[in-house]
Design a protein around this motif. Structure first.
Motif, PDB file in Angstrom:
ATOM      1  N   GLU A  39       0.819  -1.192   0.000  1.00 26.52           N
ATOM      2  CA  GLU A  39       0.000   0.000   0.000  1.00 26.52           C
ATOM      3  C   GLU A  39       0.866   1.260   0.000  1.00 26.52           C
ATOM      4  O   GLU A  39       0.508   2.282  -0.525  1.00 26.52           O
ATOM      5  CB  GLU A  39      -0.915   0.001   1.224  1.00 26.52           C
ATOM      6  CG  GLU A  39      -2.112  -0.891   1.053  1.00 26.52           C
ATOM      7  CD  GLU A  39      -2.964  -0.488  -0.157  1.00 26.52           C
ATOM      8  OE1 GLU A  39      -2.998  -1.245  -1.119  1.00 26.52           O
ATOM      9  OE2 GLU A  39      -3.540   0.599  -0.129  1.00 26.52           O
ATOM     10  N   GLN A  41       3.554   3.560  -1.258  1.00 28.26           N
ATOM     11  CA  GLN A  41       4.141   3.697  -2.594  1.00 28.26           C
ATOM     12  C   GLN A  41       5.591   4.098  -2.541  1.00 28.26           C
ATOM     13  O   GLN A  41       6.036   4.810  -1.650  1.00 28.26           O
ATOM     14  CB  GLN A  41       3.378   4.755  -3.361  1.00 28.26           C
ATOM     15  CG  GLN A  41       2.140   4.194  -3.976  1.00 28.26           C
ATOM     16  CD  GLN A  41       1.858   4.899  -5.260  1.00 28.26           C
ATOM     17  OE1 GLN A  41       2.736   5.037  -6.088  1.00 28.26           O
ATOM     18  NE2 GLN A  41       0.637   5.358  -5.412  1.00 28.26           N
ATOM     19  N   LEU A  42       6.294   3.656  -3.553  1.00 25.18           N
ATOM     20  CA  LEU A  42       7.700   4.008  -3.684  1.00 25.18           C
ATOM     21  C   LEU A  42       7.783   5.411  -4.270  1.00 25.18           C
ATOM     22  O   LEU A  42       7.108   5.735  -5.234  1.00 25.18           O
ATOM     23  CB  LEU A  42       8.343   2.991  -4.623  1.00 25.18           C
ATOM     24  CG  LEU A  42       9.833   2.783  -4.565  1.00 25.18           C
ATOM     25  CD1 LEU A  42      10.276   2.510  -3.144  1.00 25.18           C
ATOM     26  CD2 LEU A  42      10.209   1.613  -5.446  1.00 25.18           C
ATOM     27  N   ALA A  46      13.122   7.266  -5.899  1.00 22.97           N
ATOM     28  CA  ALA A  46      13.650   5.980  -5.451  1.00 22.97           C
ATOM     29  C   ALA A  46      13.370   4.901  -6.491  1.00 22.97           C
ATOM     30  O   ALA A  46      14.220   4.048  -6.768  1.00 22.97           O
ATOM     31  CB  ALA A  46      13.013   5.603  -4.120  1.00 22.97           C
TER      32      ALA A  46
ATOM     33  N   GLU B 125      12.549   3.143   0.130  1.00 22.15           N
ATOM     34  CA  GLU B 125      11.151   3.445   0.413  1.00 22.15           C
ATOM     35  C   GLU B 125      10.977   4.380   1.621  1.00 22.15           C
ATOM     36  O   GLU B 125      10.020   5.124   1.689  1.00 22.15           O
ATOM     37  CB  GLU B 125      10.404   2.137   0.659  1.00 22.15           C
ATOM     38  CG  GLU B 125       8.978   2.191   0.243  1.00 22.15           C
ATOM     39  CD  GLU B 125       8.456   0.813  -0.114  1.00 22.15           C
ATOM     40  OE1 GLU B 125       7.418   0.452   0.416  1.00 22.15           O
ATOM     41  OE2 GLU B 125       9.102   0.098  -0.907  1.00 22.15           O
ATOM     42  N   TYR B 126      11.912   4.301   2.564  1.00 22.21           N
ATOM     43  CA  TYR B 126      11.766   5.114   3.770  1.00 22.21           C
ATOM     44  C   TYR B 126      12.688   6.332   3.792  1.00 22.21           C
ATOM     45  O   TYR B 126      12.876   6.949   4.832  1.00 22.21           O
ATOM     46  CB  TYR B 126      11.953   4.254   5.022  1.00 22.21           C
ATOM     47  CG  TYR B 126      10.691   3.520   5.385  1.00 22.21           C
ATOM     48  CD1 TYR B 126       9.721   4.150   6.150  1.00 22.21           C
ATOM     49  CD2 TYR B 126      10.441   2.239   4.931  1.00 22.21           C
ATOM     50  CE1 TYR B 126       8.535   3.511   6.468  1.00 22.21           C
ATOM     51  CE2 TYR B 126       9.262   1.582   5.239  1.00 22.21           C
ATOM     52  CZ  TYR B 126       8.313   2.233   6.017  1.00 22.21           C
ATOM     53  OH  TYR B 126       7.141   1.597   6.316  1.00 22.21           O
ATOM     54  N   ARG B 442      -2.338  -2.629  -8.165  1.00 16.43           N
ATOM     55  CA  ARG B 442      -1.491  -1.525  -7.723  1.00 16.43           C
ATOM     56  C   ARG B 442      -1.273  -0.524  -8.858  1.00 16.43           C
ATOM     57  O   ARG B 442      -1.353   0.681  -8.684  1.00 16.43           O
ATOM     58  CB  ARG B 442      -0.154  -2.093  -7.238  1.00 16.43           C
ATOM     59  CG  ARG B 442       0.793  -1.120  -6.598  1.00 16.43           C
ATOM     60  CD  ARG B 442       0.267  -0.595  -5.287  1.00 16.43           C
ATOM     61  NE  ARG B 442      -0.051   0.820  -5.383  1.00 16.43           N
ATOM     62  CZ  ARG B 442      -0.705   1.511  -4.472  1.00 16.43           C
ATOM     63  NH1 ARG B 442      -1.151   0.929  -3.388  1.00 16.43           N
ATOM     64  NH2 ARG B 442      -0.960   2.776  -4.630  1.00 16.43           N
ATOM     65  N   ASN B 446      -2.335   3.333  -8.995  1.00 15.86           N
ATOM     66  CA  ASN B 446      -1.338   4.377  -9.249  1.00 15.86           C
ATOM     67  C   ASN B 446      -1.767   5.288 -10.390  1.00 15.86           C
ATOM     68  O   ASN B 446      -1.555   6.496 -10.341  1.00 15.86           O
ATOM     69  CB  ASN B 446       0.012   3.749  -9.627  1.00 15.86           C
ATOM     70  CG  ASN B 446       0.697   3.127  -8.446  1.00 15.86           C
ATOM     71  OD1 ASN B 446       0.230   3.240  -7.322  1.00 15.86           O
ATOM     72  ND2 ASN B 446       1.811   2.457  -8.679  1.00 15.86           N
ATOM     73  N   VAL B 476       2.487  10.880  -2.233  1.00 17.97           N
ATOM     74  CA  VAL B 476       2.389   9.854  -3.283  1.00 17.97           C
ATOM     75  C   VAL B 476       1.408   8.760  -2.878  1.00 17.97           C
ATOM     76  O   VAL B 476       0.951   7.993  -3.707  1.00 17.97           O
ATOM     77  CB  VAL B 476       3.745   9.170  -3.593  1.00 17.97           C
ATOM     78  CG1 VAL B 476       4.643  10.080  -4.381  1.00 17.97           C
ATOM     79  CG2 VAL B 476       4.425   8.666  -2.337  1.00 17.97           C
ATOM     80  N   ASN B 477       1.118   8.693  -1.578  1.00 13.23           N
ATOM     81  CA  ASN B 477       0.223   7.636  -1.104  1.00 13.23           C
ATOM     82  C   ASN B 477      -1.239   8.055  -1.079  1.00 13.23           C
ATOM     83  O   ASN B 477      -2.094   7.289  -0.675  1.00 13.23           O
ATOM     84  CB  ASN B 477       0.652   7.203   0.301  1.00 13.23           C
ATOM     85  CG  ASN B 477       1.974   6.474   0.263  1.00 13.23           C
ATOM     86  OD1 ASN B 477       2.165   5.576  -0.542  1.00 13.23           O
ATOM     87  ND2 ASN B 477       2.898   6.889   1.104  1.00 13.23           N
ATOM     88  N   ASP B 479      -4.039   7.923  -2.602  1.00 11.97           N
ATOM     89  CA  ASP B 479      -4.588   7.204  -3.749  1.00 11.97           C
ATOM     90  C   ASP B 479      -5.894   7.800  -4.253  1.00 11.97           C
ATOM     91  O   ASP B 479      -6.221   7.693  -5.427  1.00 11.97           O
ATOM     92  CB  ASP B 479      -4.821   5.735  -3.381  1.00 11.97           C
ATOM     93  CG  ASP B 479      -3.511   4.996  -3.199  1.00 11.97           C
ATOM     94  OD1 ASP B 479      -2.544   5.334  -3.892  1.00 11.97           O
ATOM     95  OD2 ASP B 479      -3.461   4.076  -2.355  1.00 11.97           O
TER      96      ASP B 479
END
Lengths: 310, 560
Positions: A39, A41-42, A46, B125-126, B442, B446, B476-477, B479
């Motif tokens: 869930e 997102q990248l 990155a 990712e982080y 996904r 997106n 970006v999350n 949705d």
């Protein structure tokens, strides 16, 4: 004969190259990215960095990089999902497991299958025939995951004769081996029964018996050789399938074989691993088909395999 | 006859050889063994994002701060103390001199600088967690631009980023804003130090840009860490074995000498391994076997609230990709949908693992002192009234609207069908359901090529912003593409606020907007399920689903 083998082997690279390209095309057009999966997102930056690193941003970069490495170094590149591991690492650890298990299942399946099929043919409509019918019915109609779960529950859960899963010792191999052997065993039993019935009624058998050759020698020496031919042609593709592992059996018995990667790598869009696994499978399929053709010539001298090659 | 037998005999010999060839060496059982269905994806702290990766990373490395094994509160790790400036923007960490790498080297401030710089230059990712550090975000983007086109773009200057090594045991971090939960972040893998000298052999330098990357093989056994355990074995998709580090500064508080992770993909196989006594802990019990175990009254199944929720994400753009109008852009339609189905049936009949029906995005109990007002209740009559006020009065369906879900989660199909049935019964609307493989789903989400989809969000750290950040118009999350300027402003105010109470009030108001405007329809609050016997100690039942193996041990005297 040697010419024939050489000619067949010379075709391998072309066939493999075509398989590679077709697989690549499917892999590339499949929607979804190998990077980022959940869930969360990248970040675009990155993602781009990863794509560049794995030559996965453009199709021509992918094709410009990996095939060359495969040809020059036999290197399938890094797995896109498990980046600590190269595809070669994964194949190197999982293929021996699948081959071992597959070999066990294949030997078991062939020995029992041929024995049951032959006995059934000899004692037609007798008790052995019924047993063979039962094995064939169960083996062909019962899905392997049910059979595997049954074996697991009975022999590992209740009787505790075998471990519930894992890999490392001979006892680990028995249950998955039996589960994996069931389907080929059923096919082989059926094939050899039909072939045996056919052979048993042929003239040379009657002649041999008339000359005073004992019944068992006729059956096991003269007839089996002939009855084995259809089994042999089945064994080639069956060997390639069995030796590269079964997703279901590996999952149920938690065996670290190759079969799981065929399914998981596609779900993960792990492009390099999909291609690596496909190439290994294709290569084995080619080799075993060649071995079957050679085997034909050895079992039955009348078959002239070279006729096909010229 | 003998010749005939020689073939099977040869094959059997071959097989025995093959078994020896393919089997792994066996070691004595570890002090603590657990089973998970998937292998770790990576042990590179720079790239990891999955729970199973984090779990092992907390063993191998340690940040400036760590987490208490039972409460998960931040406690000093490599740093023995920290000075925080009155405006809460400058953190000066004092590293303890007894902190050592597993090869005996001292852990120094430069090791943190190296790893954190790598987070910005090879982002994972982080990496976004580093944006709290002064000038880190612009540096990350400028560096990416430089790599993309080194002729046009200049290499950015790392000294602009708010990180300073004062001396080998002092690290100063300057932040963009007062981040009240910064110490909490310091325990996360994205902020772990790395031992550069041992990584040099895996260095790859791009001749054109001078950009340094590291082959990820550096994380294989032999990797130099500074945590309570050392990585001894990692057999792909088979097992990972950790052994207690002889150089870890707090090794007196590490009761277990070895930890082993086994990989068993099949749920039934996992449980059988547990029942056979091969393992001590299963950190996720599937709904295939869990409910039955609970109904048998077993006391080794531990179900406790999770750190997030599942919901229907609604796409809110006024038009769909094909240009047709999106019925969901009308708030009254969203309200009608939200109020016209009962969530109890989903929890009780489909999930069956103690999940609670949700009316809010953030579970109300996970942040003490943070108030979450209940959202829209089930009210079919009111839902009908609301729908009748819209253009869809008496409509048989909502054009272009369907429920999209991933086929990789077993329960989603039943859930989507259940909701569609309730909508048909209570609103008279026929909403189709659509199943897609997780990667395909996904990609469609997106690209905003969907209308309704089943989604979830599990928080990362003990602060409501781990949830609210997802809904920022720039995220970006986000949705659903929900854009609310009031919400963005409240969140921005909260980011600058130094008083924790005032900050919570701001975030509460922001959160209320999420629930009111229904960019998502909450379904249920998730739960965690562990399986372990009474002789296992040191496993917490905190919603955050984080286990610190540092303090975990099994009392073998009692037997199992």
């Amino acid at each position: 004969m040697l010419n024939f083998i050489a000619w067949r082997i010379a075709q391998f690279p072309l066939i493999l190259a075509i398989i590679y390209l077709i697989t690549f095309a499917f892999v590339w057009i499949a929607p979804g990215s190998p990077f980022g999966n959940q869930e969360r997102q990248l970040d675009e930056t990155a993602k781009l960095a990863l794509e560049r690193r794995f030559h996965a941003d453009k199709w021509y970069k992918f094709l410009g990089n990996y095939p060359k490495q495969i040809i020059l170094h036999g290197d399938f590149g890094p797995s896109m999902q498990y980046a600590e591991w190269t595809v070669n690492d994964i194949l190197k650890t999982s293929l021996p497991v699948s081959i071992t298990l597959g070999l066990f299942a294949l030997v078991l399946g062939t020995l029992i299958g041929v024995a049951v099929g032959t006995l059934a043919a000899v004692h037609r409509d007798g008790i052995f025939d019924w047993i063979s019918l039962a094995i064939v019915l169960v083996g062909i109609s019962l899905p392997s995951f049910i059979f595997a779960a049954l074996l697991l529950m009975i022999f590992a859960g209740w009787l505790e004769w075998f471990p519930v899963g894992g890999w490392g010792s001979f006892s680990d191999i028995v249950l998955p081996g039996v589960a994996l052997a069931l389907a080929p065993m059923a096919y082989i039993a059926r094939l050899s029964r039909v072939a045996m019935i056919d052979v048993l009624s042929s003239d040379f058998v009657r002649t041999a018996r008339a000359k005073g050759v004992s019944r068992s020698v006729v059956i096991w020496k003269h007839c089996l050789r002939n009855a084995f031919l259809p089994v042999l042609s089945y064994l080639g593709p069956a060997a390639a399938t069995t030796l590269t592992g079964s997703f279901v059996i590996e999952r149920v018995f938690s065996i670290p074989g190759l079969g799981q990667h065929f399914v998981n790598s596609i779900q993960n869009r792990d492009r390099t691993l999909i291609l690596g696994a496909t190439m290994v499978y294709s290569f084995l399929l080619l080799v075993f088909n060649l071995l079957v053709d050679i085997g034909y010539a050895l079992v039955d001298p009348r078959i002239d395999v070279t006729a096909k090659g010229s | 006859m003998l010749r005939l037998l020689s073939i099977p005999a040869a094959l059997i010999l071959l097989m025995i050889g093959a078994i020896a060839w393919s089997s792994s060496q066996s070691t004595p059982r570890a002090d603590f063994t657990f089973v998970i269905p998937r292998d770790v994806l990576t042990l590179d702290p720079n790239q990891m994002s999955y729970l199973q990766d984090f779990r092992l990373a907390y063993c191998i490395w340690e940040g400036l701060y760590a987490y208490d094994g039972m409460t998960l509160d931040p406690v000093p790790g490599v740093a023995s103390s920290v000075d925080i400036s009155p405006d809460k923007r400058v953190y000066t960490f004092h590293l303890r001199p007894e902190a050592k790498w597993s090869n005996g080297d001292d852990v120094v401030a430069g090791d943190f600088l190296f790893a954190w710089r790598r987070m910005l230059e090879s982002p994972g990712e982080y990496s976004y967690l580093h944006y709290y550090i002064k000038a880190a975000e612009p540096y990350l983007h400028a560096y990416a631009d430089f790599l993309a086109d080194p002729d046009k773009n200049k290499k950015p200057d790392f000294s602009t980023v708010g990180l300073r090594v004062i001396d080998p045991h002092t690290l100063r971090v300057e932040l963009e804003n007062p981040v009240l939960f910064f110490l909490e972040l310091m325990g996360m893998p994205a902020f772990f130090p790395l031992h550069e000298p041992s990584m040099r052999q895996y260095r790859e330098v791009d001749p054109r840009t001078g950009n340094v990357t590291y082959n990820r093989k550096f994380t294989r056994p032999g990797v130099v860490g500074n945590g309570p355990f050392v990585l001894k074995t990692w057999e792909f998709k088979r097992r990972v074995r950790l052994e207690k580090s002889p150089t870890y500064w707090d090794r007196g508080h590490v009761p277990s000498n070895s930890i082993e992770q086994l990989c068993v993909e099949d749920m039934l196989g996992e449980v059988l391994r547990y029942e056979a006594g091969d393992c001590d802990w299963i950190p996720e019990v599937s709904s295939e076997v869990g409910p039955e175990m609970v109904s048998k009254g077993r006391n080794d199944v531990h179900i406790f609230p999770g750190f997030g929720s599942y919901y229907l994400t609604l796409m809110l753009r006024p038009q769909f990709k094909d240009g047709s109008d999106n019925p969901l852009s009308d708030l009254r339609v969203r309200q009608a949908l939200a109020m016209s189905f009962e969530k109890e049936t989903i929890c009780d009949n489909i999930m069956r693992m103690g999940e609670k029906p949700a009316t809010t995005y953030i579970p109300p109990t996970i942040f003490p002192g943070f108030n979450v007002k209940p959202g829209y209740p089930f009210d079919a009559k009111r839902a009908r009234e609301l729908l009748d006020q819209t253009a869809f009065r008496g409509a048989k369906t909502l054009p272009g609207v369907s429920i999209l879900y991933s086929s990789n989660t077993l329960t989603f199909a039943a859930m989507a069908q259940n909701i569609a049935n309730q909508w048909r019964a209570n609103l008279g609307l026929e909403i189709p359901v659509e199943q897609q493989e997780s990667k395909v789903r996904r990609e469609r989400v997106n690209n905003k090529e969907y209308s309704i989809t089943i989604g979830d969000w599990i928080g990362d750290y003990q602060d409501p912003s781990t949830f609210t950040d997802k809904m920022l118009s720039t995220s970006v999350n986000n949705d659903s593409d929900w854009k609310n300027m009031d919400f963005d402003r409240l969140c921005a105010d909260a980011t600058r606020e130094t008083d924790p109470q005032k900050r919570y009030r701001l975030l509460e108001r922001a959160n209320e907007l999420i629930d009111k405007e229904l960019s998502m329809i909450p379904l249920y609050y998730n739960t965690n399920q562990y399986l372990f016997r009474g002789n296992v100690h040191g496993i917490n039942l905190n919603p955050r689903n984080m286990t610190m193996f540092k303090g975990v041990w099994v009392d073998r005297r009692k037997g199992s």
